[in-house]
Every structure is written in C-alpha cells, then in structure tokens.
Scaffold this active site. Structure first.
Site, mmCIF file in Angstrom:
data_model
loop_
_atom_site.group_PDB
_atom_site.id
_atom_site.type_symbol
_atom_site.label_atom_id
_atom_site.label_comp_id
_atom_site.label_asym_id
_atom_site.label_seq_id
_atom_site.Cartn_x
_atom_site.Cartn_y
_atom_site.Cartn_z
ATOM 1 N N GLY A 58 3.632 19.068 39.193
ATOM 2 C CA GLY A 58 2.910 17.847 39.669
ATOM 3 C C GLY A 58 4.027 17.133 40.662
ATOM 4 C CB ILE A 59 4.256 14.549 43.033
ATOM 5 C CG1 ILE A 59 5.290 14.230 44.253
ATOM 6 C CG2 ILE A 59 3.672 13.255 42.475
ATOM 7 C CD1 ILE A 59 4.272 13.772 45.580
ATOM 8 N N GLY A 60 7.119 14.195 41.586
ATOM 9 C CA GLY A 60 8.161 13.239 41.052
ATOM 10 C C GLY A 60 9.318 14.072 40.861
ATOM 11 C CD GLU A 77 -4.174 17.283 41.764
ATOM 12 O OE1 GLU A 77 -3.667 16.113 42.136
ATOM 13 O OE2 GLU A 77 -4.625 17.944 40.651
ATOM 14 N N GLY A 100 -5.404 16.181 38.764
ATOM 15 C CA GLY A 100 -5.770 17.281 38.529
ATOM 16 C C GLY A 100 -5.136 17.600 36.834
ATOM 17 C CE LYS A 152 8.218 -8.839 34.229
ATOM 18 N NZ LYS A 152 7.189 -9.534 35.147
#
Length: 444
Positions: A218-220, A243, A341, A368
């Site tokens: 995945g991304i990150g 993907e 995906g 936060k």
C-alpha cells in the site's frame, strides 16, 4: 485520412471542447495524473450556464476547479471513488461525495450500471500508430472511455508512457476531441519518513518474508519502512503485483531486489494499475519493458492474485475491533480514503499458494488535543467496515503479528489484546468480558 490529419480535425481549444457538456450530464475525470487540468479549468468557467453536472474521479491532486468554484453545488457535484488527501478535505467541506466500491469491480460498474456522457482525461502525445497511452492511470481508464458518449483527450507531454498487458491506450479513431496546452510539472510526492513505530512493525513482518515472494504494498510510511528494510536485507528475486506502485518499489529495484524472476504469471514483469510518487518513479516506469500496466479488473482480481505463488499483501488500517473487523477508510463517520484494493488483496493473497496478507497499524494515536487513544477498540460505533472479520488474515502492530484465520471470537480477542498498547489491555479485557468473547482461563 492520415492519423495526423484526423488529429488536426479533432483538435479544439479547452473552451471549445467543454461546450459539449450539458446540464444534468455525468462527467468522468478518471484518476490521479489523468486529471484533465485544462478541461477542468475550462468547464469551471461555464458554471453559470450549467446545473446539476456530476463529475467522478479519484485520487486527484488539487485543485479541482469545478468543485472549488461552486460551494452551493447547484452547478457541479464532485464524487470520488477513493479520496486523496485533497479530496478528503473537499469531503470535510461538503464539496465531495464518496462512492463505495472495490477496485476490481470498477470496470464492471461502468460496463453494466453507470452513465458517462462525457469522459475527459490527460494522456501522452499520440504515437506514430495513432494511439494515446493512459500512462500511470491505466488501471481505471479504458472501460470509462468505452462507455462514454463523448471522449475528450488532453495531451500532457509530462506523462510517462507505460507498456501494458491490455487496455493501456486508445486509438485516435475512438476519440471525439483533443486539446493541447501548457502543463506544469507534476507535484513531487513526498515520501513519508518511517516512524520508529513503523520500523518496529516492519521488523515484526520481516520474518514472514522469503526469497521469490511477490509483493503488493500500500501507500504510506509503513510500506516505505518495509521497502527500506527489504532493500537492506538478504532477500532477493522479489516480484511486483500491485494496485498502486510507489517509490518503495523503486527502492527495491535500485537495490537489485526486484527481478520478477519467479512469478508464476507475468514472469519478468512488474505489474501495476496506478503509479503515484516521485519524478524518479515516473522516469523508472517510462517505457520500461520490465513494467506492465493493466486495468484493475485484472490487477485486483482475487482470481488473478490467487494464481501468484507466495503472494504477500501489506496494507494499513485506522482501527480494528475485538471481533476482528477492520476500518481502513473512515475515522468515525469522516471519510478518509476508500476501500481501494485492500479486500481484493486479502482474498487473493489468502488463496495464493504460500501467500500471506497483512493489515498493519500503530497500536495508538494521539488526537488533536494530544490525548492518546487505542486503535484496537471493543467494537465499532459508526466507523465504516472496510474488511469483514471473515476475510482478515494477519494483523500487525509494533507489539507483534497475529493470524486471525480460523480463530474463534475469544481467540481473536486474546490475540488482538496482546497486540494492543499495554496501557489499554485491561480495559479491553473488561470490554471483551462484557461482549462475551473472553474466557477467564486465558486472562494473563
């Protein structure tokens, strides 16, 4: 008629091309680098002439002019299949609506159910054979353009050209209008630096890696952390079937780890659907015979993924509950990203001979106000479930890795509590007791 003559006959200014859009139309912008910047800008200028024009896209960089120019949404309504950080902010402002989906079905949605009055996207310049390449957006484009009543292409010379398996390009004969114009270089996507927690999670996953595996990342920051560890390891002859192709794969390639030598399908080819990252990444995939772009109906098909021996899928999530349900796309009811995906690769990698599917997260996060919360929850209360408990395989935090497959409710609760931050474990045990998924004999 020559291709060049046909090209000139179809050439329009952006303002001329968007005149075909009518009130009530459905418009598609495709995805990411395929965003039609000039056409979007020209269409936004027609705001006061149009009403109820609906636009679809996903993973778009900002700004999307049609969304920004119409806060009342009387004229334009933007919808996303998968939110980028920019589109998430649009959702927060009420200027974007999410479309639930799984990516391997994306083409089928268009083929069987959706209306596309006008499709417009950025492509590479036409080649000598009359074809335009879909570039880093190949994963989602072909069926959208096939379904469209009118196809408008925006030429962006900055796009890399990707070789493909199928449906990676469109011929001039299938195009209605073409526009040209100045394009700024693509933004350099920063590579998130891995945190100490990311590195610890990656270290827990590394023992499950072996020579010859095929990776979906995945991304990150976590995939980047794992990519760095693998690049520095003794692992070799890795494959790519993903993907989304990010700079983590470029790092593996540069380290000599990514050969695709032992893939049981697409041997010798790194397969991707979409690529988002640095200029160096785009240079790497440009006209690279070792990289093949396919539609996501292929890349993300669980049946295809399951044919790849030793397929290892690594994705992240935002939270998991004690039943093993996974939320990867929302914080409460706030849309963060999308299903993408993750479910496709969970199912596919689980079916692979020697395959494994990991979902990873830090055990805690700070809100936060600086208050620490557990990502492992007793149960969900409004969060969107991305992956059902019946499909979850390995879960990983900085405290270890646990296999959920075939586990009963009390076994899942025990395994997940052992993955939680120690400060929250007693609280989670009490919750598990109240939910009747805890055996007193397994209290530690």
């Amino acid at each position: 008629m020559s291709f060049k003559t046909e090209y000139q006959n179809k050439l329009r200014t952006p303002e001329e091309a968007v005149r075909v859009v009518k009130s009530g139309d459905w418009i598609d912008y495709t995805t990411s680098l395929g965003k039609p910047v000039l056409l979007d800008r020209a269409l936004a200028k027609r705001r006061d002439e149009l009403t109820d024009v609906k636009i679809r896209g996903n993973l778009m960089f900002g700004p999307i002019e049609v969304a920004e120019c119409d806060p009342t949404q009387e004229h334009f309504v933007y919808n996303s299949w998968h939110c980028s950080a920019y589109e998430r902010k649009l959702c927060d402002r009420g200027l974007c609506y999410f479309i639930p989906m799984v990516f391997h079905n994306n083409s089928a949605y268009y083929k069987h159910f959706l209306t596309v009055n006008v499709a417009m996207m950025s492509v590479t310049p036409m080649d000598k054979h009359g074809y335009f390449n879909f570039s880093t957006s190949t994963g989602v484009c072909a069926q959208i353009l096939r379904k469209a009543d009118i196809v408008i292409l925006e030429i962006n010379p900055n796009l890399p050209k990707l070789y493909g398996g199928y449906d990676e390009c469109i011929h001039i004969s299938e195009v209605d209008y073409i526009v040209e114009g100045e394009h700024e270089p693509f933004p350099e996507m920063p590579t998130p630096e891995p945190t100490e927690t990311d590195i610890r999670i990656a270290e827990h996953i590394m023992p499950y890696m072996q020579n010859g595996i095929t990776l979906q990342l995945g991304i990150g920051s976590l995939p980047n952390a794992l990519g760095k560890l693998i690049a520095r390891s003794d692992l070799k002859d890795l494959g790519m079937h993903t993907e989304l192709c990010s700079d983590a794969y470029l790092e593996l390639h540069n380290a000599g780890k990514l050969t695709n030598k032992y893939k049981t399908i697409n041997r010798g080819k790194g397969v991707l659907g979409v690529a988002i990252g640095s200029h160096a990444l785009y240079d790497w995939v440009d006209q690279n015979p070792g990289v093949a772009a396919y539609p996501l109906e292929y890349v993300n098909s669980p049946n295809v993924i399951g044919q790849i021996d030793n397929m290892v899928s690594i994705n992240s999530c935002l939270a998991v509950d004690l039943f093993g349900q996974v939320s990867s796309e929302s914080s409460g009811m706030r849309q963060i990203s999308g299903t993408g995906g993750q479910l496709d690769f969970l199912i596919g990698a689980s079916a692979s001979n020697g395959g494994k599917a990991f979902i990873c997260m830090s055990s805690t996060y700070n809100d936060k106000h600086g208050v620490c919360h557990s990502r492992i929850l007793p149960h969900f209360s409004g969060e969107i479930i991305t992956s059902p408990r019946s499909q979850v395989y390995y879960l990983a935090t900085e405290y270890g890795v646990a296999n959920m497959e075939g586990r009963s409710t009390w076994e899942r609760a025990e395994l997940l509590i052992n993955l939680a931050h120690p400060d929250f474990r007693e609280e989670l045990i009490r919750a598990a007791e109240n939910q009747h998924i805890w055996r007193r004999s397994n209290r530690r």
